[in-house]
Enzyme design. Sequence first.
Site, mmCIF file in Angstrom:
data_model
loop_
_atom_site.group_PDB
_atom_site.id
_atom_site.type_symbol
_atom_site.label_atom_id
_atom_site.label_comp_id
_atom_site.label_asym_id
_atom_site.label_seq_id
_atom_site.Cartn_x
_atom_site.Cartn_y
_atom_site.Cartn_z
ATOM 1 N N ASP A 1 -11.443 33.380 167.994
ATOM 2 C CA ASP A 1 -10.796 32.621 169.069
ATOM 3 C C ASP A 1 -10.541 33.478 170.305
ATOM 4 O O ASP A 1 -10.059 34.593 170.192
ATOM 5 C CB ASP A 1 -9.421 32.099 168.614
ATOM 6 N N HIS B 1 -9.413 31.625 173.406
ATOM 7 C CA HIS B 1 -8.351 30.828 174.035
ATOM 8 C C HIS B 1 -8.030 31.224 175.467
ATOM 9 O O HIS B 1 -6.885 31.475 175.833
ATOM 10 C CB HIS B 1 -7.067 30.904 173.198
ATOM 11 N N ASP C 1 -13.123 27.885 169.868
ATOM 12 C CA ASP C 1 -11.829 28.006 170.545
ATOM 13 C C ASP C 1 -11.888 28.968 171.729
ATOM 14 O O ASP C 1 -11.118 29.918 171.837
ATOM 15 C CB ASP C 1 -10.713 28.389 169.574
ATOM 16 N N ASP D 1 -8.300 26.620 176.262
ATOM 17 C CA ASP D 1 -6.906 26.183 176.055
ATOM 18 C C ASP D 1 -5.956 27.359 175.904
ATOM 19 O O ASP D 1 -6.297 28.392 175.329
ATOM 20 C CB ASP D 1 -6.750 25.261 174.829
ATOM 21 N N ARG D 2 -4.758 27.177 176.390
ATOM 22 C CA ARG D 2 -3.645 28.128 176.319
ATOM 23 C C ARG D 2 -3.740 29.250 177.348
ATOM 24 O O ARG D 2 -2.820 29.471 178.100
ATOM 25 C CB ARG D 2 -3.453 28.691 174.918
ATOM 26 N N ASN E 1 -12.103 23.694 167.144
ATOM 27 C CA ASN E 1 -11.357 22.434 167.259
ATOM 28 C C ASN E 1 -10.818 22.216 168.680
ATOM 29 O O ASN E 1 -10.486 21.096 169.064
ATOM 30 C CB ASN E 1 -10.228 22.329 166.219
ATOM 31 N N HIS E 2 -10.777 23.269 169.476
ATOM 32 C CA HIS E 2 -10.336 23.102 170.862
ATOM 33 C C HIS E 2 -11.475 22.758 171.814
ATOM 34 O O HIS E 2 -11.237 22.507 172.991
ATOM 35 C CB HIS E 2 -9.594 24.358 171.346
ATOM 36 N N HIS F 1 -15.826 27.684 162.471
ATOM 37 C CA HIS F 1 -14.553 27.955 163.137
ATOM 38 C C HIS F 1 -13.359 27.812 162.207
ATOM 39 O O HIS F 1 -12.524 28.711 162.104
ATOM 40 C CB HIS F 1 -14.361 27.037 164.346
ATOM 41 N N ARG G 1 -1.517 20.763 160.101
ATOM 42 C CA ARG G 1 -2.255 20.594 161.358
ATOM 43 C C ARG G 1 -2.557 19.132 161.632
ATOM 44 O O ARG G 1 -2.708 18.728 162.776
ATOM 45 C CB ARG G 1 -3.585 21.333 161.270
ATOM 46 N N HIS H 1 -9.663 30.441 163.758
ATOM 47 C CA HIS H 1 -8.712 29.321 163.707
ATOM 48 C C HIS H 1 -7.258 29.704 163.491
ATOM 49 O O HIS H 1 -6.359 28.963 163.878
ATOM 50 C CB HIS H 1 -9.158 28.343 162.606
ATOM 51 N N ASP I 1 -5.140 8.080 183.460
ATOM 52 C CA ASP I 1 -5.519 8.398 184.833
ATOM 53 C C ASP I 1 -6.994 8.732 184.904
ATOM 54 O O ASP I 1 -7.392 9.876 185.094
ATOM 55 C CB ASP I 1 -4.650 9.567 185.311
ATOM 56 N N ASP J 1 -9.388 8.289 186.983
ATOM 57 C CA ASP J 1 -10.041 8.922 188.136
ATOM 58 C C ASP J 1 -9.349 10.220 188.527
ATOM 59 O O ASP J 1 -9.611 10.773 189.593
ATOM 60 C CB ASP J 1 -10.087 7.945 189.316
ATOM 61 N N SER K 1 -6.559 10.900 189.625
ATOM 62 C CA SER K 1 -5.891 10.913 190.916
ATOM 63 C C SER K 1 -4.489 11.485 190.817
ATOM 64 O O SER K 1 -3.851 11.796 191.801
ATOM 65 C CB SER K 1 -5.793 9.477 191.448
ATOM 66 N N GLU L 1 0.968 0.244 184.216
ATOM 67 C CA GLU L 1 0.387 1.118 183.194
ATOM 68 C C GLU L 1 1.483 1.913 182.495
ATOM 69 O O GLU L 1 1.448 2.096 181.279
ATOM 70 C CB GLU L 1 -0.623 2.080 183.837
ATOM 71 N N ASP M 1 9.788 6.839 190.928
ATOM 72 C CA ASP M 1 8.808 6.570 191.973
ATOM 73 C C ASP M 1 9.283 7.331 193.209
ATOM 74 O O ASP M 1 9.850 6.773 194.135
ATOM 75 C CB ASP M 1 8.741 5.066 192.225
ATOM 76 N N ASP N 1 6.072 4.269 196.499
ATOM 77 C CA ASP N 1 4.861 3.563 196.884
ATOM 78 C C ASP N 1 4.301 2.724 195.737
ATOM 79 O O ASP N 1 3.141 2.331 195.739
ATOM 80 C CB ASP N 1 3.789 4.559 197.366
ATOM 81 N N GLU O 1 4.874 14.917 189.027
ATOM 82 C CA GLU O 1 6.297 14.873 189.357
ATOM 83 C C GLU O 1 7.091 14.368 188.176
ATOM 84 O O GLU O 1 8.184 14.855 187.873
ATOM 85 C CB GLU O 1 6.533 13.951 190.568
#
Lengths: 158, 628
Positions: free
Chosen positions: B176, B178, B205, B208-209, B237-238, B289, B359, B386, B563, B565, B567, B574, B603, B607, B614
């Site tokens: 790994d 990572h 792996d 991530d992290r 697995n990652h 792995h 796990r 792993h 989300d 797209d 954005s 949603e 909000d 908007d 946030e």
Amino acid sequence: MAEEAAAPAAEFAPAEIEEFKESFGLFDRVGDSQVGYNQVADIMRALGMNPTNKAVVAILGNPSADDMANKRVNFEAFLPMLKQVDAMPKGTYDDYVEGLRVFDKEGNGTVMGAELRIVLSTLGEKMSEVEIDSLMTGQEDENGSVHYEAFVKHIMSV
Amino acid sequence: MQKEFPVFSLLNSALNTISAALLIQRWYRQHVARLEMRRRCTWNIFQSIEYAGEQDQIKLYNYFGFLMDHFTPASSERNLISHIFRKNEICLDTEWERYFCYKSIEVTKSYTGPHLTFPVTFCGVSKLVEAFKHKEQLHARYVLQLLGETWRLLRTFPNISHVIACHTKPITICGDLHGHLEDLLLIFYKNGLPSSDKPYVFNGDFVDRGKNSLEILLTLFGFLLVYPNDVHLNRGNHEDHIVNLRYGFTKEVLGKYSVHGKKILKLLQMIFSWLPLATVIDNKVLIVHGGISDTTDLDKIARVDRQKYASALRPPKMKSDSYLESKTTETDLDEWKQVMDVLWSDPMPQNGCIPNEVRGGGCYWGPDVTEEVLRRNNLQLLIRSHECKQDGYEFCHNRRVITIFSASNYYEVGSNRGAFIRMGPDLVPHFIQYQASTTCRELTLRQSVGWTERSALQALREQLFVHRSDLISAFQEFDPNNKGMISVTHWASTTERVLNLGLPWRVLRPQLVSSTQRGMMDYQQWIKELSITEPKLEISDNSILDTMYKNHSNLETIFRIIDTDHSGLISFKEFHQTWELLRSHLKTEISAKAIADLAQSIDFNKDGSIDINEFLEAFRLVDISAHN
């Protein structure tokens, strides 16, 4: 330093025993709720005792080298051994300071690091060079001296 | 009165010296043993929180899967759920090529990062590594081009890579990484860059992290393109886009490539599904792995259509028009298990094979299973990764299984070393260990234990904090007269029952509870002391706050899925729908109105939509967790 007579074994409180059991579990790498004979000394030390290796071997019944490497013990069997070790004198801050004062040739609160290293590697239950280095790191001043009262305070503060 | 006999005083002095030596030696060994115990405690804390997080995510995913299987078409949440299990768009490869086309992306004169020419050369990739070392970022055009080439190449590879060990070219096997670029650079420094004389296997792996998952991928893919017969990548697995949503890789890519990040992520999703599942050396050494299970069958694995498993977390549906009406066949489930086991399993000391509940995926397999699977497939050794190991590697199952882990300082600075394996035709593994350090100072054993321990305790306090309502209710069962006091013994057993982390609470108590009197502690006070954040919003309802804190990672995962797209915004509707879905999974009683109010209050821009970052920031615990 005269050898003190062992105090009569005091009983552990149930809460203490629960805590010992948890610590015991931390050293079980196999998952059978037991630990190896060769781990017993370290577990006792982790629990606040500080027996010599010789004392532990005696408590284990003087096992052969083969037994030390392969035999395992569960918590129920371990607990009375722990009690025995608990009854042995542990050594206080003053004892350690007195012990180091033996090497204080000039009586000025310092010992020569080099001398300490030789003694620790050749006498008693000899320490390896790696162990000694780890012990002495950052303790010797520019003259190679160790201010031992500070040294003992430092090491007892874990 | 003692007469002065020189012999006696010499003897006395010698005895004193020996006693003194013994005393110091005993003391030192106690010091080391106590440090070791603290280290093990700390390790347990990190590991159990890490695995609990993985289990949590799989539970969430399974829950949505359950909903998928049981929702009627008329249900209004259908669209939302089908977001989560987006159909694998059935496109022709030519259509994908058009979508991923980099040619329209211009590299302007103001770009100061590295340039890549294609086809890539050893020189080009080495220069790329140097650039990454200097913290430069590769232009999106080159990223897409490199990834496109990688995708094309990987599609030609079988599920299992076969390698021959050779005298002049020992094979290097890494575990790994990572996102720890510094560790990869350290490995290259110690061992040399990959080449036809220096074959490498990277055992999954990669991401991530850590903060440089993308740079690691680009480096590994670069060398793969130059030396396709000598660089072997196994999927971990990652290497899974759903896992990446939670553990930081998605965030990293979107942060570094705001315009093209979405395309890059989509292309990576496809690349991950095309990564081989295993490597075999000389038909004798199996490298995967995670590990194996009692049903692991290399022939089956070789025949699987591996790219069906974009995320290993859910069995694939058969392609059909109505997503909700498709059924998985038994063969599909069997294949899916083969893949999950290989990516998620962990060894255990006892014989047998049981599901890996910790796990949430794969199995725990025992030494008898190792013997059987190795024998059945004519193998002599299993190398897997792993699991983080303090020394970077560990043997188990009578030395028939090796765990190799290459991300040093994984939990915290000083927590562990990394390691890699060098293996010649004798197939005897040689281990090289290392530890990356950004500061040149070497920590003493005690300092590194202390550092890691502080970090672990902080992570643990956070876990306690987010569960505080559950803890208080549970403590109150032992405090019928409402005195606010509970015995230490009850505190320990109750905390374990609520948190379910398998930790030594009594040993940890002195670090977690400031004072006890005669074996009793004031739990209300203790919970108050745990308070480590001020809510940033005017929300009087503590249970909402608690639920948000507790499910922070789950919420983040779901929002990022919704989300589509990328954005960074989701609509009130949603948000509300998501909450309704989660309500039964989390078994929480927060009303629809409370949620609507919450949505209004967060909000921030007024908007009509919620900014995910946030929102997450508002409910983020102020003190940094161990994984940031």
